[in-house]
Scaffold this active site. Structure first.
Site, PDB file in Angstrom:
ATOM      1  N   LYS A 294       0.809  -1.224   0.050  1.00 57.87           N
ATOM      2  CA  LYS A 294      -0.002  -0.120  -0.063  1.00 57.87           C
ATOM      3  C   LYS A 294       0.905   1.255  -0.148  1.00 57.87           C
ATOM      4  O   LYS A 294       2.034   1.459   0.506  1.00 57.87           O
ATOM      5  CB  LYS A 294      -0.945  -0.046   1.380  1.00 57.87           C
ATOM      6  CG  LYS A 294      -1.976  -1.011   1.367  1.00 57.87           C
ATOM      7  CD  LYS A 294      -2.662  -0.791   2.613  1.00 57.87           C
ATOM      8  CE  LYS A 294      -3.927  -2.237   2.853  1.00 57.87           C
ATOM      9  NZ  LYS A 294      -4.969  -1.651   1.851  1.00 57.87           N
ATOM     10  N   ARG A 368     -10.469 -11.137   1.410  1.00 58.67           N
ATOM     11  CA  ARG A 368     -11.436 -12.260   0.718  1.00 58.67           C
ATOM     12  C   ARG A 368     -10.742 -13.704   1.053  1.00 58.67           C
ATOM     13  O   ARG A 368     -11.434 -14.679   0.957  1.00 58.67           O
ATOM     14  CB  ARG A 368     -11.465 -11.811  -0.310  1.00 58.67           C
ATOM     15  CG  ARG A 368     -10.428 -11.943  -1.672  1.00 58.67           C
ATOM     16  CD  ARG A 368     -10.928 -11.169  -2.898  1.00 58.67           C
ATOM     17  NE  ARG A 368     -11.188  -9.476  -2.573  1.00 58.67           N
ATOM     18  CZ  ARG A 368     -11.098  -8.598  -3.353  1.00 58.67           C
ATOM     19  NH1 ARG A 368     -11.633  -8.930  -4.501  1.00 58.67           N
ATOM     20  NH2 ARG A 368     -11.242  -7.509  -2.946  1.00 58.67           N
TER      21      ARG A 368
END
Length: 515
Positions: A294, A368
């Site tokens: 990130k 996920r």
């Protein structure tokens, strides 16, 4: 009286005249009218009300939500301070909805950190009103001080430099002034409010903890501590057990960290349960993005990527403390997503619990992956319904902003979630899962890819998760924005961890218990 062991703030009901309450602060409400501002509070002397209305304009009062003003009470009240908290506009019937009461009570309590005793005299003509005021007061009475190193950092000093009010300490005792003080249902509502607030505060504390202290194994220990005395059974799978059990998502995401992943099961099983509910929570204790790193700005907020697991843990604890006749099993999917020589790479293929293979195209789409393992484990036990809750996608914030969460999944379960949210004061908005988005998750080498096209990213994440629930009724709650308040506090919501989802999940379980 609420269970004092659950909160540093004791809350009681009283039917005394509020002007006689010998407290540090008396809270009354304001709201806008066609002529200016009205002041509302049980049994307030007309002369006091008239004086406050007269002062509204020079004080800049509008009666809007989150507007709080504190004044010396003067001779009209036994209290030292008078706190005016905005309720916003009345409904068509001239009354205030429960969320307006909840939010006004919470905003007032936030402004009163450091006060010892408080009386709250907001309009309450029903048990639902009393419950909302009690919840708002307790939810607003929250401070997080774990990392404050000295007493001086917690003290607001007086003008002469002498120590003053301890602003880190929430009020110790709160009276809710209401004509329903002796009503058994109102007393039960206060007991529930104490349990509910303790659950939300517990989730907030976990979210606010520093990631060097709250890593997967430490979170598992926190879960064991949280369930003491509740009869909840805790099972923890460590690194080796996860490998042996085929939990490829948790193992893959966690392998880049020196602090390995965990899957924690917390199971509350009452005798002869009316329903079996499974809840799966994303617990990424810190999300650097992994190899797909990130950008630096904003990364500090990624300690909150375990907000779903925090909400799940404390929802199960609250269900047990309330003695609800519903079996509730929580699954905390815990990992730390870090870049290192051992981290998973883009183009790695993972074999998930149950055998589905997933090509990792972006290591920052890690939530996920761990949730897929948790969903398979949960559905293997054949619950009546499975819910998952996660700070899953930045696309949720693009679609719905920082305060509104999303819910996707089977229409009936999605409806249960939105109904529970509306009843408890949280905002969840129903979103679709278009079948055509499944094609964007095709992989050239595996059963699925972990990302699809850019557009509809929140929905694509939901479509991915749907692959792992089989025929079990299911809903997915994306709380990416609302879970961590990076802006100013509002209502009963503090800056930092919010505990979002606890009230909605508990409300859904209670609704199933009442069927």
């Amino acid at each position: 009286m609420a269970d004092l062991s659950l909160s540093p703030t004791a809350l009681t009901l009283s039917d005394q005249n509020p002007v006689d309450a010998k407290v540090d602060a008396l809270v009354v409400g304001t709201h806008p009218t066609a002529d200016g501002v009205a002041v509302v509070g049980a049994d307030l002397p007309p002369a006091l009300v008239d004086e406050l209305v007269r002062l509204a304009k020079p004080l800049g009062l509008a009666g809007a939500a989150d507007e709080v003003r504190t004044l010396p009470a003067g001779a009209a009240c036994a209290a030292d301070l008078l706190v005016l908290t905005g309720l916003g506009a009345t409904g068509a019937d001239g009354t205030f909805d429960t969320e307006a009461l909840r939010r006004a009570a919470g905003a007032a309590m936030r402004s009163l950190a450091g006060s010892s005793t408080v009386a709250v005299a907001l309009p309450s003509t029903s048990v639902a009103d009393v419950a909302a005021i009690a919840e708002g007061a307790l939810l607003g009475a929250y401070t997080y001080t774990r990392y404050r190193s000295t007493a001086s950092s917690k003290v607001r000093r007086s003008d002469d430099g002498a120590p003053g009010t301890d602003v880190s300490r929430p009020p110790a005792a709160v009276e809710v002034v209401t004509p329903l003080a002796d009503d058994a249902d109102a007393e039960a509502a206060v007991e529930r409010a104490a349990i509910l607030a303790a659950a939300v505060h517990g989730a907030r504390d976990l979210v606010n903890a520093a990631p060097n202290d709250l890593f997967p194994a430490a979170f598992a220990d926190a879960a064991k501590a949280a369930v003491k005395g509740t009869g909840i059974k805790v099972t923890v799978l460590d690194d080796k057990q996860l490998v042996a059990g085929g939990y490829g998502g948790l193992v893959g995401v966690g392998q880049g960290s020196t602090r390995g992943p965990r899957l924690v099961k917390v199971a509350y099983t009452p005798p002869k349960p009316a329903s079996k509910v499974a809840i799966v929570g994303k617990g990424i204790t810190f999300d650097s993005g992994g190899i797909s790193l990130k950008p630096g700005p904003g990364m500090e907020a990624m300690k909150s990527d375990m907000s779903g697991a925090a909400a799940v843990l404390h929802t199960v604890v609250a269900a047990a403390r309330l003695g609800l006749p519903v079996a509730v099993t929580g699954w905390l999917c815990l990992a730390e997503n870090m870049p290192s020589g051992s981290a998973q790479r883009p183009s790695d293929v993972l074999t998930m619990r149950g055998g589905t293979t997933v090509e990792v195209l972006n290591t920052d789409a890690e939530g996920r992956l761990v949730m897929a393992d948790g969903l398979v484990a949960a559905t293997e036990e054949e619950p009546d319904v499975v819910l998952d809750i996660a700070t899953l996608t930045g696309a949720q914030m693009v679609a719905l902003g920082r305060r509104v969460s999303a819910v996707m999944g089977d229409e009936a379960v999605r409806g249960e979630v939105t109904a529970a949210a509306a009843a408890t004061g949280e905002q969840f908005w129903p979103m679709p899962l278009p079948d055509e988005l499944r094609a964007t998750l095709k992989s050239k080498v595996a059963d699925l890819a972990n990302i699809g096209e850019r557009w509809g990213g929140m929905l694509i994440a939901g479509v991915f998760l749907r692959e792992f629930v089989g025929s079990t009724p299911w809903a997915h709650l994306d709380i990416a924005g609302p879970a961590f308040n990076e802006k100013s506090a509002f209502g009963y919501t503090p800056a930092g961890g919010t505990g979002v989802g606890v009230r909605t999940l508990l409300g859904l379980i209670e609704a199933r218990a009442a069927r």
